[in-house]
Design a protein around this motif. Sequence first.
Motif, PDB file in Angstrom:
ATOM      1  N   LYS A  34      44.118  41.161  28.523  1.00 50.32           N
ATOM      2  CA  LYS A  34      42.917  41.975  28.134  1.00 50.32           C
ATOM      3  C   LYS A  34      41.752  41.340  28.173  1.00 50.32           C
ATOM      4  O   LYS A  34      41.396  40.222  27.728  1.00 50.32           O
ATOM      5  N   HIS A  35      40.707  42.069  28.722  1.00 51.98           N
ATOM      6  CA  HIS A  35      39.257  41.602  28.924  1.00 51.98           C
ATOM      7  C   HIS A  35      38.992  40.396  29.873  1.00 51.98           C
ATOM      8  O   HIS A  35      38.175  39.828  30.031  1.00 51.98           O
ATOM      9  N   ASP A  36      40.161  39.811  30.622  1.00 51.02           N
ATOM     10  CA  ASP A  36      40.007  38.849  31.621  1.00 51.02           C
ATOM     11  C   ASP A  36      39.543  39.450  32.854  1.00 51.02           C
ATOM     12  O   ASP A  36      39.501  40.872  32.887  1.00 51.02           O
ATOM     13  N   GLN A  37      38.933  38.997  33.467  1.00 55.05           N
ATOM     14  CA  GLN A  37      38.033  39.215  34.697  1.00 55.05           C
ATOM     15  C   GLN A  37      38.642  38.786  36.250  1.00 55.05           C
ATOM     16  O   GLN A  37      39.350  37.885  36.178  1.00 55.05           O
ATOM     17  N   VAL A  38      38.855  39.423  37.144  1.00 54.16           N
ATOM     18  CA  VAL A  38      39.279  39.326  38.347  1.00 54.16           C
ATOM     19  C   VAL A  38      38.228  38.923  39.474  1.00 54.16           C
ATOM     20  O   VAL A  38      37.167  39.590  39.160  1.00 54.16           O
ATOM     21  N   VAL A  39      38.383  38.358  40.477  1.00 50.50           N
ATOM     22  CA  VAL A  39      37.764  38.385  41.873  1.00 50.50           C
ATOM     23  C   VAL A  39      38.282  38.805  42.906  1.00 50.50           C
ATOM     24  O   VAL A  39      39.403  38.598  43.033  1.00 50.50           O
ATOM     25  N   PHE A  40      37.669  39.727  43.903  1.00 51.70           N
ATOM     26  CA  PHE A  40      38.231  40.056  45.245  1.00 51.70           C
ATOM     27  C   PHE A  40      37.373  39.171  46.343  1.00 51.70           C
ATOM     28  O   PHE A  40      36.305  38.866  46.227  1.00 51.70           O
ATOM     29  N   ARG A  41      38.341  38.586  47.001  1.00 53.75           N
ATOM     30  CA  ARG A  41      37.971  37.855  48.297  1.00 53.75           C
ATOM     31  C   ARG A  41      38.276  38.690  49.392  1.00 53.75           C
ATOM     32  O   ARG A  41      39.459  38.869  49.847  1.00 53.75           O
ATOM     33  N   ALA A  42      37.139  38.958  50.270  1.00 55.35           N
ATOM     34  CA  ALA A  42      37.314  39.622  51.466  1.00 55.35           C
ATOM     35  C   ALA A  42      37.584  38.668  52.778  1.00 55.35           C
ATOM     36  O   ALA A  42      36.521  37.922  53.045  1.00 55.35           O
ATOM     37  N   LEU A  43      38.472  38.672  53.389  1.00 56.31           N
ATOM     38  CA  LEU A  43      38.649  37.702  54.432  1.00 56.31           C
ATOM     39  C   LEU A  43      38.402  38.188  55.634  1.00 56.31           C
ATOM     40  O   LEU A  43      38.271  39.438  55.798  1.00 56.31           O
ATOM     41  N   ALA A  44      37.991  37.465  56.548  1.00 59.34           N
ATOM     42  CA  ALA A  44      37.606  38.133  57.841  1.00 59.34           C
ATOM     43  C   ALA A  44      38.434  38.817  58.700  1.00 59.34           C
ATOM     44  O   ALA A  44      38.270  39.704  59.411  1.00 59.34           O
ATOM     45  N   ASP A  45      39.850  38.662  58.559  1.00 65.51           N
ATOM     46  CA  ASP A  45      40.893  39.626  59.118  1.00 65.51           C
ATOM     47  C   ASP A  45      41.308  40.847  58.642  1.00 65.51           C
ATOM     48  O   ASP A  45      42.117  41.551  58.981  1.00 65.51           O
ATOM     49  N   GLY A  46      40.392  41.169  57.359  1.00 65.21           N
ATOM     50  CA  GLY A  46      40.717  42.358  56.544  1.00 65.21           C
ATOM     51  C   GLY A  46      41.287  42.274  55.554  1.00 65.21           C
ATOM     52  O   GLY A  46      41.618  43.398  54.594  1.00 65.21           O
TER      53      GLY A  46
END
Length: 113
Positions: A34-46
């Motif tokens: 609970k309350h942890d954060q995530v990151v999203f990484r968008a790559l060049a291939d979609g």
Amino acid sequence: MAKTAEILEIPATITERGQTTVPAAIRKMLALGKHDQVVFRALADGTVVIAKKVAQVEDGDPVIGKFLSFLARDMANEPSRIRPVPRSLVSRGKDLVKGVKVDLDAPLADDEA
């Protein structure tokens, strides 16, 4: 012949507000609480990669921080190179610490000179 890594694919629905729930299996894999954060990484291939956000420690070791940043960039740029840890290595690690008790909440002892 090398065995290819299996990919876990779990569908999730986007709400009208653009929100979704991180599936339980993914939360478990990333050790998210609970309350942890995530990151999203968008790559060049979609492709989009989700990862647990690691808190930046200002007093941390600058070499370790740079190394971890390098690893994160490399994994984001070359996800096809990521391989699972061999079961034999995991088993060996478990054998090395078998019976060792550690209190992760206990304060560290001062270094003795």
